[in-house]
Write an enzyme that holds these catalytic residues in place. Structure first.
Site, mmCIF file in Angstrom:
data_model
loop_
_atom_site.group_PDB
_atom_site.id
_atom_site.type_symbol
_atom_site.label_atom_id
_atom_site.label_comp_id
_atom_site.label_asym_id
_atom_site.label_seq_id
_atom_site.Cartn_x
_atom_site.Cartn_y
_atom_site.Cartn_z
ATOM 1 N N LYS A 250 41.659 35.836 43.092
ATOM 2 C CA LYS A 250 42.103 37.047 42.389
ATOM 3 C C LYS A 250 43.514 37.415 42.833
ATOM 4 O O LYS A 250 43.937 37.061 43.934
ATOM 5 C CB LYS A 250 41.169 38.221 42.735
ATOM 6 C CG LYS A 250 39.816 38.183 42.043
ATOM 7 C CD LYS A 250 39.012 39.418 42.386
ATOM 8 C CE LYS A 250 37.608 39.374 41.813
ATOM 9 N NZ LYS A 250 37.532 39.416 40.348
ATOM 10 N N ASP B 196 31.442 44.897 45.402
ATOM 11 C CA ASP B 196 30.763 43.904 44.572
ATOM 12 C C ASP B 196 29.304 43.671 44.994
ATOM 13 O O ASP B 196 28.616 42.828 44.433
ATOM 14 C CB ASP B 196 31.561 42.590 44.588
ATOM 15 C CG ASP B 196 31.511 41.848 43.264
ATOM 16 O OD1 ASP B 196 31.148 42.469 42.248
ATOM 17 O OD2 ASP B 196 31.814 40.640 43.257
ATOM 18 N N ARG C 191 27.043 35.696 38.357
ATOM 19 C CA ARG C 191 25.977 35.100 37.528
ATOM 20 C C ARG C 191 25.348 33.896 38.227
ATOM 21 O O ARG C 191 24.190 33.576 37.987
ATOM 22 C CB ARG C 191 26.542 34.746 36.146
ATOM 23 C CG ARG C 191 27.647 33.742 36.159
ATOM 24 C CD ARG C 191 28.508 33.770 34.891
ATOM 25 N NE ARG C 191 29.478 34.873 34.875
ATOM 26 C CZ ARG C 191 30.324 35.130 33.877
ATOM 27 N NH1 ARG C 191 30.314 34.358 32.797
ATOM 28 N NH2 ARG C 191 31.164 36.136 33.953
HETATM 29 N N1 BES Z 1 33.110 41.187 40.625
HETATM 30 C C1 BES Z 1 33.814 40.779 39.472
HETATM 31 C C2 BES Z 1 33.734 41.802 38.331
HETATM 32 C C3 BES Z 1 34.448 43.110 38.535
HETATM 33 C C4 BES Z 1 35.743 43.283 38.087
HETATM 34 C C5 BES Z 1 33.801 44.186 39.110
HETATM 35 C C6 BES Z 1 36.388 44.506 38.241
HETATM 36 C C7 BES Z 1 34.452 45.413 39.270
HETATM 37 C C8 BES Z 1 35.738 45.571 38.820
HETATM 38 C C9 BES Z 1 33.252 39.449 38.953
HETATM 39 O O1 BES Z 1 32.743 38.599 39.913
HETATM 40 C C10 BES Z 1 34.387 38.741 38.305
HETATM 41 O O2 BES Z 1 35.297 38.381 38.978
HETATM 42 N N2 BES Z 1 34.281 38.530 36.995
HETATM 43 C C11 BES Z 1 35.289 37.871 36.260
HETATM 44 C C12 BES Z 1 34.614 36.917 35.311
HETATM 45 C C13 BES Z 1 35.550 35.946 34.643
HETATM 46 C C14 BES Z 1 36.122 34.975 35.649
HETATM 47 C C15 BES Z 1 34.793 35.200 33.583
HETATM 48 C C16 BES Z 1 36.106 38.934 35.510
HETATM 49 O O3 BES Z 1 35.541 39.916 35.067
HETATM 50 O O4 BES Z 1 37.314 38.759 35.408
HETATM 51 ZN ZN ZN Z 2 32.073 39.481 41.633
HETATM 52 MN MN MN Z 3 34.257 37.357 40.753
#
Ligand code: BES
Ligand code: ZN
Ligand code: MN
Length: 494
Positions: free
Chosen positions: A274, A285, A348
């Protein structure tokens, strides 16, 4: 703070009174105004108080100079008070009293009509909101904002005592469960590791012998073949845990309700790293996991006559030389193979193994997973509604209703087959991402592949479990503990 019910005011306590925008008062307000020869009416007339929603004014009397006899709380228009207004004015009242260093108060805010909500609902909500208003997470602060308010009595009529007593117990248990979930969520990831969550679960079952605990370590997960969880944890120095909770308050043979909570104690994104801005907030998370633990606390406290199980995959998602990578192929516990497109779509992956384990171990009546799963749900619904997806409309309807009942609301998104196309992989059975469009739904589609044999619902709480408006007011919210406890209360017929 101690919460109680009372059928009469205590002259030693500050009396919390609502005043509407037109200057009108509820019964307790009228009584005080009468006893004080029109004092409140005068304050309204000379525009000292306006009745604007949430505006507070302490009233000092000659006889009680040492502390305000009353706190006038603006309620807005009497006929238009919504749940969010009720929350706002209770929060304002409790915070104002506390900043005035008042120790004991009686609240007549129970007399205010909130749409068509019953007195029991108002008592329950009042209890929840006032405890929330005094919530602190300050054990890392050297200078603290102290809690002065020790005692709050909610005023009710004698005829309502029985219903109010139940409502107060429910509201208090929900508030305690939510505060516990907040505590876990607010703890930083250098403290709140998978092992810490397992340790906290131990503390929980010690306090409530009605809950049983079983923690699987990585060795046990390997033996079972949980290739998806083990894939995600590979890059972390912290060992992963699968935390299993069991509460049996219902009929012996009755299939349990199952809760599965995402417990990523920190999400760096892994090798699909990230950006620094997007990484802040990723200690939250594990709020799905915290929700499960919060619900167990509330259910055990209320001794609900239901069977409940909880499964929490607790894992840290880190990058590095040992970490899993994009295009790796994992074999899940179910046997379904998964091509990893992004190591940041890790939630997931840990959930799919936990869901399969849940099905095989407990054969639940229904399973509900709770996860901070996608940033896309924040874009779709913001911070106000939890995203709900389900393969069973009756279950979805029950959860939507529980959300409305508790004012901790969800909004349903479709899980049509059309979306399944997006998670096809040329190499494996499925891919772990489905592109930018409908990101929350394709995450739901992924989970649906592992829940075909169960009545299942998915709650995406990325927008609701923690508020990330700015950097100074970030905090876990304890959501959706209220919705789920309400669902279980409705389920138990209470
Ligand atoms: N933990 C994140 C989702 C999230 C984002 C929670 C912002 C709270 C605030 C999750 O694991 C994630 O990174 N999801 C990705 C999925 C993508 C790579 C398909 C996302 O939402 O960008
Ligand atoms: Zn996550
Ligand atoms: Mn993630």
């Amino acid at each position: 703070m101690n919460l109680s019910l009372s059928t009469k005011t205590n002259p030693q306590h500050t009396l919390i009174l609502g005043i509407f925008e037109d200057g009108s008062l509820t019964a307790s307000g009228k009584a005080l105004d009468h006893a004080e020869k029109g004092l409140i009416a005068q304050l309204f007339k000379n525009k000292t108080v306006s009745g604007k929603c949430g505006e507070c004014f302490p009233v000092l009397l000659q006889t009680t100079k040492h502390q305000p006899a009353a706190l006038l709380v603006g309620c807005g228009k009497a006929k238009e008070i919504k749940e969010s207004d009720y929350r706002k004015l209770i929060t304002a009242a409790v915070k104002t009293l506390n900043s005035l260093q008042i120790k004991a108060a009686d609240s007549a805010l129970t007399e205010i009509n909130v749409g068509k909500r019953s007195l029991a609902w108002r008592v329950k909500f009042h209890a929840e909101v006032s405890m929330e208003a005094l919530y602190r997470f300050d054990h890392y602060k050297t200078s603290k904002d102290p809690v002065h308010l020790q005692k709050l009595s909610l005023l009710i009529d004698t005829k309502d005592q029985a219903a109010a007593k139940i409502a107060l117990a429910q509201g208090t248990a929900i508030a305690n469960g939510a505060a516990y979930a907040k505590d876990l969520g607010n703890e930083p990831s250098n403290v709140c590791t998978p092992s810490y969550l397992a340790q906290q679960a131990k503390v929980l079952v010690k306090a409530f012998p009605s809950i049983k605990l079983n923690v699987l370590d990585e060795k046990a997960m390997e033996k079972l073949g949980m290739g998806a969880i083990l894939g995600v944890t590979k890059g972390s120095a912290e060992p992963a845990k699968l935390i299993c909770l069991e509460y049996r308050g219902g009929a012996k043979k009755a299939a349990p309700v199952a809760l599965v909570g995402k417990g990523i104690t920190f999400d760096t994104g892994g090798n699909s790293l990230k950006s620094p801005e997007n990484m802040v907030g990723m200690k939250y998370d594990m709020c799905g996991a915290a929700t499960v633990m919060g619900v167990f606390k509330a259910v055990a406290e209320l001794k609900l006559p239901i069977n409940l199980v909880g499964v929490i995959p607790a894992v840290e998602n880190m990058p590095g030389g040992n970490a899993y990578k994009p295009e790796d192929i994992l074999t899940s516990l179910s046997g379904t193979t998964i091509e990893v497109i992004s190591t940041d779509a890790e939630g997931r992956l840990i959930l799919c193994d936990a869901l399969t384990y849940c099905e095989r171990t407990y054969q639940p009546e229904v399973v509900i997973d709770i996860a901070t799963l996608t940033g896309a749900v924040v874009i779709a619904l913001g911070f106000h509604a939890t995203g709900l997806m389900s393969n069973d409309q009756a279950l979805a309807d029950d959860l939507l209703k529980a959300g409305i009942d508790s004012h901790d609301r969800a909004w349903q998104l479709p899980l049509w087959d059309d979306y399944q196309e997006q998670i096809k992989s040329p190499y494996a059975d499925i891919a772990n991402t489905g592109g930018r469009s409908a990101g929350s739904i394709t995450a739901g589609c992924f989970l649906s592949r592992f829940t075909k044999n169960m009545r299942w619902a998915h709650l995406d709480v990325a927008g609701t479990a923690a508020m990330m408006m700015g950097t100074s007011d970030r905090m876990a919210t304890g959501r959706p503990v209220p919705m789920l406890v309400q669902y279980l209360l409705n389920h138990a017929g209470e």
